[in-house]
Design a protein around this motif. Structure first.
Motif, PDB file in Angstrom:
ATOM      1  N   VAL A  92       8.568  -6.681  -7.685  1.00 34.84           N
ATOM      2  CA  VAL A  92       8.469  -5.910  -6.876  1.00 34.84           C
ATOM      3  C   VAL A  92       6.762  -6.208  -6.368  1.00 34.84           C
ATOM      4  O   VAL A  92       6.625  -6.248  -5.431  1.00 34.84           O
ATOM      5  CB  VAL A  92       9.009  -4.566  -6.485  1.00 34.84           C
ATOM      6  CG1 VAL A  92       8.948  -3.651  -5.662  1.00 34.84           C
ATOM      7  CG2 VAL A  92      11.337  -4.733  -6.484  1.00 34.84           C
ATOM      8  N   GLU A  93       6.322  -5.391  -7.513  1.00 32.50           N
ATOM      9  CA  GLU A  93       5.026  -4.471  -7.636  1.00 32.50           C
ATOM     10  C   GLU A  93       3.845  -6.012  -6.971  1.00 32.50           C
ATOM     11  O   GLU A  93       3.446  -6.812  -6.914  1.00 32.50           O
ATOM     12  CB  GLU A  93       4.654  -4.227  -8.131  1.00 32.50           C
ATOM     13  CG  GLU A  93       4.939  -2.641  -8.746  1.00 32.50           C
ATOM     14  CD  GLU A  93       4.811  -1.967 -10.044  1.00 32.50           C
ATOM     15  OE1 GLU A  93       4.804  -0.326  -9.563  1.00 32.50           O
ATOM     16  OE2 GLU A  93       4.215  -2.287 -10.855  1.00 32.50           O
ATOM     17  N   ALA A  94       4.278  -7.678  -8.328  1.00 29.99           N
ATOM     18  CA  ALA A  94       3.937  -8.584  -8.002  1.00 29.99           C
ATOM     19  C   ALA A  94       3.743  -9.335  -6.472  1.00 29.99           C
ATOM     20  O   ALA A  94       3.151  -9.794  -5.995  1.00 29.99           O
ATOM     21  CB  ALA A  94       4.760  -9.047  -8.783  1.00 29.99           C
ATOM     22  N   ALA A  95       5.126  -8.908  -5.787  1.00 28.37           N
ATOM     23  CA  ALA A  95       5.708  -9.729  -4.666  1.00 28.37           C
ATOM     24  C   ALA A  95       4.956  -8.804  -3.983  1.00 28.37           C
ATOM     25  O   ALA A  95       4.629  -9.845  -2.423  1.00 28.37           O
ATOM     26  CB  ALA A  95       7.068  -9.867  -4.429  1.00 28.37           C
ATOM     27  N   ASP A 122       0.762  -0.686   0.294  1.00 27.99           N
ATOM     28  CA  ASP A 122       0.334   0.188   0.122  1.00 27.99           C
ATOM     29  C   ASP A 122       0.851   1.444  -0.195  1.00 27.99           C
ATOM     30  O   ASP A 122      -0.132   2.412   0.107  1.00 27.99           O
ATOM     31  CB  ASP A 122      -1.234   0.170   0.952  1.00 27.99           C
ATOM     32  CG  ASP A 122       0.041  -0.187   2.565  1.00 27.99           C
ATOM     33  OD1 ASP A 122       0.956  -0.192   2.506  1.00 27.99           O
ATOM     34  OD2 ASP A 122      -0.944   0.035   3.305  1.00 27.99           O
ATOM     35  N   LYS A 123       2.419   1.116  -0.635  1.00 24.22           N
ATOM     36  CA  LYS A 123       2.756   2.399  -0.469  1.00 24.22           C
ATOM     37  C   LYS A 123       3.354   2.030  -1.551  1.00 24.22           C
ATOM     38  O   LYS A 123       3.951   1.702  -2.368  1.00 24.22           O
ATOM     39  CB  LYS A 123       4.649   2.003   0.452  1.00 24.22           C
ATOM     40  CG  LYS A 123       3.691   2.157   2.300  1.00 24.22           C
ATOM     41  CD  LYS A 123       4.923   1.741   3.207  1.00 24.22           C
ATOM     42  CE  LYS A 123       5.358   0.076   2.937  1.00 24.22           C
ATOM     43  NZ  LYS A 123       6.778  -0.153   3.996  1.00 24.22           N
ATOM     44  N   MET A 124       4.223   4.023  -1.738  1.00 19.72           N
ATOM     45  CA  MET A 124       4.876   4.479  -3.103  1.00 19.72           C
ATOM     46  C   MET A 124       5.890   4.398  -2.684  1.00 19.72           C
ATOM     47  O   MET A 124       6.221   5.379  -2.324  1.00 19.72           O
ATOM     48  CB  MET A 124       4.086   5.283  -4.196  1.00 19.72           C
ATOM     49  CG  MET A 124       1.959   4.882  -4.882  1.00 19.72           C
ATOM     50  SD  MET A 124       2.844   3.976  -5.986  1.00 19.72           S
ATOM     51  CE  MET A 124       3.920   4.701  -6.922  1.00 19.72           C
ATOM     52  N   LEU A 125       7.700   3.923  -3.102  1.00 21.60           N
ATOM     53  CA  LEU A 125       8.541   4.434  -2.738  1.00 21.60           C
ATOM     54  C   LEU A 125       9.477   4.342  -3.879  1.00 21.60           C
ATOM     55  O   LEU A 125       9.276   3.722  -5.130  1.00 21.60           O
ATOM     56  CB  LEU A 125       9.052   2.929  -2.151  1.00 21.60           C
ATOM     57  CG  LEU A 125       7.821   2.562  -0.895  1.00 21.60           C
ATOM     58  CD1 LEU A 125       9.099   0.804   0.223  1.00 21.60           C
ATOM     59  CD2 LEU A 125       8.193   3.344   0.401  1.00 21.60           C
ATOM     60  N   PRO A 126      10.253   5.165  -3.601  1.00 24.31           N
ATOM     61  CA  PRO A 126      10.641   5.765  -4.546  1.00 24.31           C
ATOM     62  C   PRO A 126      12.353   4.895  -4.877  1.00 24.31           C
ATOM     63  O   PRO A 126      12.430   4.167  -4.236  1.00 24.31           O
ATOM     64  CB  PRO A 126      11.510   7.389  -4.253  1.00 24.31           C
ATOM     65  CG  PRO A 126      11.497   7.201  -2.449  1.00 24.31           C
ATOM     66  CD  PRO A 126      10.683   6.468  -1.934  1.00 24.31           C
ATOM     67  N   VAL A 127      13.103   4.796  -5.976  1.00 23.07           N
ATOM     68  CA  VAL A 127      14.177   4.351  -6.022  1.00 23.07           C
ATOM     69  C   VAL A 127      15.664   4.841  -6.658  1.00 23.07           C
ATOM     70  O   VAL A 127      15.616   5.844  -6.518  1.00 23.07           O
ATOM     71  CB  VAL A 127      14.009   3.561  -8.002  1.00 23.07           C
ATOM     72  CG1 VAL A 127      15.820   2.409  -7.653  1.00 23.07           C
ATOM     73  CG2 VAL A 127      12.620   2.893  -7.236  1.00 23.07           C
ATOM     74  N   GLU A 128      16.187   4.143  -6.057  1.00 22.48           N
ATOM     75  CA  GLU A 128      17.406   5.020  -6.024  1.00 22.48           C
ATOM     76  C   GLU A 128      18.677   4.486  -6.674  1.00 22.48           C
ATOM     77  O   GLU A 128      19.118   2.856  -6.259  1.00 22.48           O
ATOM     78  CB  GLU A 128      18.382   5.123  -4.134  1.00 22.48           C
ATOM     79  CG  GLU A 128      19.752   6.552  -4.484  1.00 22.48           C
ATOM     80  CD  GLU A 128      20.009   6.749  -3.051  1.00 22.48           C
ATOM     81  OE1 GLU A 128      21.439   7.726  -2.677  1.00 22.48           O
ATOM     82  OE2 GLU A 128      19.650   6.678  -2.268  1.00 22.48           O
ATOM     83  N   ILE A 129      19.447   4.697  -7.227  1.00 22.55           N
ATOM     84  CA  ILE A 129      20.575   4.102  -7.602  1.00 22.55           C
ATOM     85  C   ILE A 129      21.843   4.057  -7.560  1.00 22.55           C
ATOM     86  O   ILE A 129      22.437   5.576  -7.827  1.00 22.55           O
ATOM     87  CB  ILE A 129      20.437   4.199  -9.298  1.00 22.55           C
ATOM     88  CG1 ILE A 129      19.111   4.094 -10.270  1.00 22.55           C
ATOM     89  CG2 ILE A 129      21.103   3.550 -10.780  1.00 22.55           C
ATOM     90  CD1 ILE A 129      18.780   2.307 -10.734  1.00 22.55           C
ATOM     91  N   ILE A 130      22.668   3.617  -7.084  1.00 28.33           N
ATOM     92  CA  ILE A 130      23.575   3.382  -6.375  1.00 28.33           C
ATOM     93  C   ILE A 130      25.238   3.034  -7.534  1.00 28.33           C
ATOM     94  O   ILE A 130      25.416   1.397  -7.157  1.00 28.33           O
ATOM     95  CB  ILE A 130      23.751   2.740  -5.054  1.00 28.33           C
ATOM     96  CG1 ILE A 130      22.723   3.382  -4.408  1.00 28.33           C
ATOM     97  CG2 ILE A 130      25.204   3.370  -4.569  1.00 28.33           C
ATOM     98  CD1 ILE A 130      22.755   3.453  -3.010  1.00 28.33           C
ATOM     99  N   PRO A 131      25.942   3.683  -7.966  1.00 25.63           N
ATOM    100  CA  PRO A 131      26.532   3.053  -9.092  1.00 25.63           C
ATOM    101  C   PRO A 131      27.865   3.076  -8.496  1.00 25.63           C
ATOM    102  O   PRO A 131      28.450   3.863  -7.249  1.00 25.63           O
ATOM    103  CB  PRO A 131      27.003   4.341  -9.833  1.00 25.63           C
ATOM    104  CG  PRO A 131      26.400   5.578  -9.406  1.00 25.63           C
ATOM    105  CD  PRO A 131      25.650   5.044  -8.298  1.00 25.63           C
TER     106      PRO A 131
END
Length: 424
Positions: free
Chosen positions: A339-342, A79-88
């Motif tokens: 992720v969304e399916a899980a 039930d949450k919307m979470l941001p993604v951070e790419i760490i190179p």
């Protein structure tokens, strides 16, 4: 030079090409999202050095993907919307640096997903990734092994899709019956040659010459002239590296070749057009599309707003678009679906959700997990791949081939050619 090349030492990209791409833009500073919970993705890939041409342009694309996703609120996790951070992390395609980078990303950054390029660095760190139950991805299906249960190839399936170009030529130009192949003598060149051999045999096309050159080669005039002396209907650059493709194409033009060109990639084709002509390049066939192609906007394509992605990429990084510019972003798109399916972004729930998907939402259309028949584990997403052809100076998708069906029918033949070149 021997044809026996270790799969653990298969990439030696041109330093000149990598440097040219690296010069197209500096790394942009990343600002953490102002939220309590952020999903972190590790990007342990060569960003400088010999293989940067297959790393840095992909980071550009991954950043754009994350930026667009976060502008829409991020990934829906329960039930949450979470941001993604790419760490190179720049592993410089070095095993030691990759080990340091993976440990940093795992234990300091606490990433939930690990993106890598391919072996040797990717396979060298699989023991630590497996022990820590970390899901990771590569661009080389040949890296798959039952020993690495959480490593998978969700997008890139080289060299299997190369069959599509030869199949297209056989269907549309059946009068073309002879082909010569030129490529560098390394693992990438040889596995691709095995695939082109198999495809040509099925298509009834005779390979009249195979020219494998060493990395010390700087003059390609005699390489091309020697092959042209046999007057092939088709010139195949196999999976030569971008700088080599550029030089080989330029030589074919200067030596007045009039036949068909087929190659795995045609990175930087605008520069090739400038060095030759639109007429000369017309009809050339390869495997990697521009994402503003109309076919990429069609129903069934599993990639969010591909035209807008391509246009933003071109504006932000002029002349940097290549075969990997979209691949890491496409990997992230599929991972997001998992992720969304899980309903959970932790590695094992996401991995299990992805492996349970049937069909699998591949960028070029729904596909299936495959690989046991050849690598002992079904961790490769395989199905459709486009045939791209030069039309009036622009990359154009002319066909979408179900190459899984081809492999299912001709797998024994394919394996026999891999074994003949000692790459299986």
């Amino acid at each position: 030079m021997s044809n026996k090349v270790s799969r653990r030492n298969f990439i030696k990209a041109s330093a000149a090409g990598a440097g040219a791409i690296a010069a197209t833009g500096a790394f942009k500073a990343r600002t953490a999202m102002a939220k309590d919970e952020v999903i972190k993705v590790g990007f342990c890939v060569d960003l400088t050095g010999d293989a940067a041409a297959w790393g840095l342009p992909g980071l550009y694309g991954a950043d754009i993907w994350a930026e667009e996703l976060n502008s829409r609120g991020g990934i829906k996790v329960g039930d949450k919307m979470l941001p993604v951070e790419i760490i190179p992390y720049d592993d410089q395609f070095d095993i030691t640096k990759a080990t340091v980078g993976v440990k940093k990303l795992l234990f300091e950054d606490e990433v939930s997903f690990m993106i890598m390029l391919s072996s040797p660095p990717a396979t060298a760190v699989q023991d630590i990734l497996t022990r820590n139950e970390m899901i990771s991805t590569v661009l080389s299906p040949a890296d798959m092994s039952p020993d690495y249960p959480y490593l998978y190839a969700p997008v890139e399936t080289h060299p299997f899709y190369n069959v599509s170009g030869i199949d297209h030529i056989a269907r549309t130009n059946p009068e073309m019956k002879t082909m010569s192949v030129i490529t560098q003598n390394d693992y990438i060149g040889l596995v691709s040659l095995a695939m082109y051999r198999a495809a040509a045999e099925v298509a009834g096309i005779e390979i009249i010459e195979e020219k494998l050159f060493g990395f010390e080669t700087i003059d390609f005039a005699p390489v091309v002239s020697g092959v042209l002396a046999k007057n092939p209907d088709i010139l195949c650059w196999d999976t030569a590296y971008p700088d080599y493709v550029n030089l080989l194409t330029e030589q074919a033009f200067q030596q007045n070749y009039q036949g068909q060109i087929v190659t795995c990639t045609l990175d930087g084709y605008t520069q090739m057009l400038e060095k030759s002509s639109t007429a000369f390049m017309e009809g050339a066939i390869w495997q990697f599309p521009d994402f503003d192609d109309d076919a990429m906007q069609a129903e069934g394509i599993n990639f969010a707003k591909p035209r807008e992605f391509f246009q933003k990429y071109e504006k932000r990084h002029p002349n940097a678009w290549n075969a990997v510019s979209w691949e890491y972003a496409a990997i992230l798109e599929m991972w997001k679906d998992g992720v969304e399916a899980a309903g959970d972004y932790n590695p094992m729930p996401t991995f299990k959700a992805l492996k349970a998907m049937s069909p699998v939402p591949h960028v070029f259309g729904d596909c299936e997990w495959w690989g046991t028949e050849m690598f002992g584990i079904d961790n490769i997403a395989i199905g459709n791949w486009p045939v791209v052809q030069m039309k009036n100076g622009k990359a154009t998708i002319v066909h979408m081939m179900d190459y899984k069906a081809w492999l299912d029918e001709h797998l024994d033949l394919t394996i026999s050619h891999f074994k003949a070149l000692d790459v299986y």
